[in-house]
Write a protein that holds these residues in place. Sequence first.
Motif, PDB file in Angstrom:
ATOM      1  N   ASN A 152      69.036  76.309  19.916  1.00 40.98           N
ATOM      2  CA  ASN A 152      69.367  77.505  20.556  1.00 40.98           C
ATOM      3  C   ASN A 152      67.965  78.166  21.029  1.00 40.98           C
ATOM      4  O   ASN A 152      67.969  78.975  21.986  1.00 40.98           O
ATOM      5  CB  ASN A 152      70.201  78.330  19.799  1.00 40.98           C
ATOM      6  CG  ASN A 152      71.722  77.498  19.957  1.00 40.98           C
ATOM      7  OD1 ASN A 152      72.158  77.011  20.707  1.00 40.98           O
ATOM      8  ND2 ASN A 152      72.362  77.729  18.745  1.00 40.98           N
ATOM      9  N   LYS A 206      81.161  75.854  21.832  1.00 45.90           N
ATOM     10  CA  LYS A 206      80.552  76.868  20.934  1.00 45.90           C
ATOM     11  C   LYS A 206      81.557  77.144  19.665  1.00 45.90           C
ATOM     12  O   LYS A 206      82.662  77.378  19.811  1.00 45.90           O
ATOM     13  CB  LYS A 206      80.422  78.286  21.709  1.00 45.90           C
ATOM     14  CG  LYS A 206      79.643  79.303  20.723  1.00 45.90           C
ATOM     15  CD  LYS A 206      79.344  80.630  21.548  1.00 45.90           C
ATOM     16  CE  LYS A 206      78.775  81.521  20.473  1.00 45.90           C
ATOM     17  NZ  LYS A 206      78.780  82.945  21.287  1.00 45.90           N
ATOM     18  N   THR A 238      82.050  79.264  16.423  1.00 43.58           N
ATOM     19  CA  THR A 238      81.786  80.797  15.696  1.00 43.58           C
ATOM     20  C   THR A 238      82.630  80.590  14.198  1.00 43.58           C
ATOM     21  O   THR A 238      83.698  80.254  14.163  1.00 43.58           O
ATOM     22  CB  THR A 238      82.425  81.766  16.367  1.00 43.58           C
ATOM     23  OG1 THR A 238      81.821  81.841  17.933  1.00 43.58           O
ATOM     24  CG2 THR A 238      82.158  83.075  15.972  1.00 43.58           C
ATOM     25  N   GLU A 297      81.909  76.414  28.909  1.00 41.52           N
ATOM     26  CA  GLU A 297      81.832  76.042  27.444  1.00 41.52           C
ATOM     27  C   GLU A 297      82.967  76.551  26.807  1.00 41.52           C
ATOM     28  O   GLU A 297      83.590  77.838  26.817  1.00 41.52           O
ATOM     29  CB  GLU A 297      80.554  76.840  27.172  1.00 41.52           C
ATOM     30  CG  GLU A 297      80.267  77.022  25.490  1.00 41.52           C
ATOM     31  CD  GLU A 297      79.006  77.687  25.003  1.00 41.52           C
ATOM     32  OE1 GLU A 297      78.123  77.139  24.715  1.00 41.52           O
ATOM     33  OE2 GLU A 297      79.099  78.870  25.227  1.00 41.52           O
ATOM     34  N   ASN A 316      85.312  77.505  23.198  1.00 42.52           N
ATOM     35  CA  ASN A 316      85.033  78.132  22.051  1.00 42.52           C
ATOM     36  C   ASN A 316      86.050  77.788  21.113  1.00 42.52           C
ATOM     37  O   ASN A 316      87.400  77.634  21.551  1.00 42.52           O
ATOM     38  CB  ASN A 316      85.098  79.840  22.331  1.00 42.52           C
ATOM     39  CG  ASN A 316      84.200  80.451  23.434  1.00 42.52           C
ATOM     40  OD1 ASN A 316      83.038  80.340  23.002  1.00 42.52           O
ATOM     41  ND2 ASN A 316      84.465  80.693  24.398  1.00 42.52           N
TER      42      ASN A 316
END
Length: 673
Positions: free
Chosen positions: A30, A381, A383, A429, A431
């Motif tokens: 990243n 992504k 988290t 993207e 999540n």
Amino acid sequence: MDTSQYLEMFIEESKEHLQSCNEQLLALENHPEDIGIVNEIFRSAHTLKGMSATMGYDDIAHLTHEMENILDRIRNEQLGVTTNLLDVVFQSVDVLEEMVIDIASGGSGKKDVQLLVKRLKEIESGNSSIEETAATTVSDVEAAQLHYDEFERTVIAQSLEQGFSAFEIQVELREDCLLKAARVFMVFEVLEKHGEVIKTEPGVEQLENEDFGQRFLLVLLTNESVDKIQSLIQKVSEVEKVSIHPVQNEAAPAEEKVIEQQLGSQSETGHPQPEKPVLSERGNQPTGLHAVSKTIRVNIDRLDGLMNLFEELVIDRGRLQSIAGTLQNPELTETVERMTRVSGDLQSIILNMRMIPIETVFNRFPKMVRQLARELDKKIKLTIVGAETELDRTVIDEIGDPLVHLIRNALDHGIESPAERAAQGKPMEGNITLRAYHSGNHVFIELEDDGAGINREKVLEKAIANGLVSPEMTDSMTDHQVAELILSSGFSTAEEISDVSGRGVGLDVVKTTIESLGGSISIRSTSGQGSLFQVQLPLTLSIISVLLVELGTEVYAVPLSSIIETAVIHRSEVMDVHHQQVIDFRGSIVPIVFLKDIFDLPREQQEDDYYSVVIIRKGDQLAALVVDSFIGQQEIVLKSLGNYLQSIFAVSGATILGNGQVALIVDYNALIK
């Protein structure tokens, strides 16, 4: 040199360094311009290389050396960070993990790494060539110049005014030095008996974590002479060279002759010495290297042994409480009450010692998500929230695989492709959020995605084909009930078999494993918006609170976590609905289960007019268990029935009561199922 005594330490530290590599590689992907991240990866690889070479694991050392070369070229701006480069380095870390796991299992740690080494060399040679030498870490100190802040300059100046001497001391360890942190500690230990260490380079934490090469610097305030300091350090084994610079009043090295002493034959046996407990010579105040460390590593077998002993104490505590209640002796009762309070505090301490942050499980998922997303050609992504949440070690050991299944399911079935998301007006993207938190005596783990959700029609079509439901039942089923059909054995809506899904193995395994841990799983899903999988787990599996009940002459234990309430109902309240006896409990129709029938115990010819029932819950399902009488709440030690009694229906274990009687623990999951 016999290195077997260091094997356990090598394995644990290797796992830590490899986990650090994985985390930092994900961060580097990243932030490819951040050289600080490259330095962190380099330090972990360099330390692993040194440890493995010393322990004789040449394949690990060879592969990490080639990784070092790549990382060295990146930090020297001779190579750019690309996806292909990271893929090869990630693959190298995976292979290193396999070799370390093999060593931990008693293997040799050998593996053919030539292909990977070749690929790393090809990447390395793709840009301007550099000399292929063993790299040293950024923390290595080559003729280093220490920089002092204002406070340090003041301390040195005041010490010199009071007649003390200040020395910059550079210590170089031998190339084959084992356990460098232990050597550093031994140097500090001898020096702090004769002075005060006020500064180190690198810092204390890096020294403790062995994040340095073969050299380190320290500043010592002392009344001793240079010769005395030199002789003190000379007594520490595995020290190669010492350089001592007197410090002037301006806190800069004086232009004096550097005193160097080659240490070889004068050193002791050269074998590593065991580490000693850290205690300062000045009023037990931590100083220098000792200021940071407030933890120790304890072998998990010792904690298991401690827990087993305490479980016996809990059994004896129950026995004493039973005796005290029978004898009604005030002094005995008072003593037992005090013992109960003290043992309760001890129980909390022991259980807390066994608690491990769930991040030890969560840490493996970012790399897994990255790899699967690439295989599925999706942008995802991940988290993570609440990784610091703690769980008992026994639960931690079992929860990893179920979470892997849930995440793979979310990536494959949940998150749509970038094109599909764009067509629906969603960000390309996807999540996924993985969170953990405490609530009461439970830990909740939630996996939430913003994907397609669960397709009701598709699930029902598959469920009907598998015979799980009839077509007539489908209209009355709620979305929640339909969603939980995917937890059925062999259920899969994948249209084709792949490495990720479609083999009919997955979420049923998740459900079975979680229920075997005394937990439950529930699903909430909204079509087109996403899904939420919630796993509820007990904090610990060793000591649980139960309600003791009587069935004839037998005593059974029902886990308190499953109980909503107890009640006494009249026989007339029991109704027959579709060949099932039920009761109306606060507006809900609840099936009634006679435990005597379940456990094949004789029922009285003339039953009482009233039933004692225990209302239990699993998810949103209820059941009423009929018992003869309630004994009361108690904490009990959960004992396994062993391999020969694994298949007993509706029994999850047993416990020994205070009077020596064995009580079986009711498996409420099996009863509701």
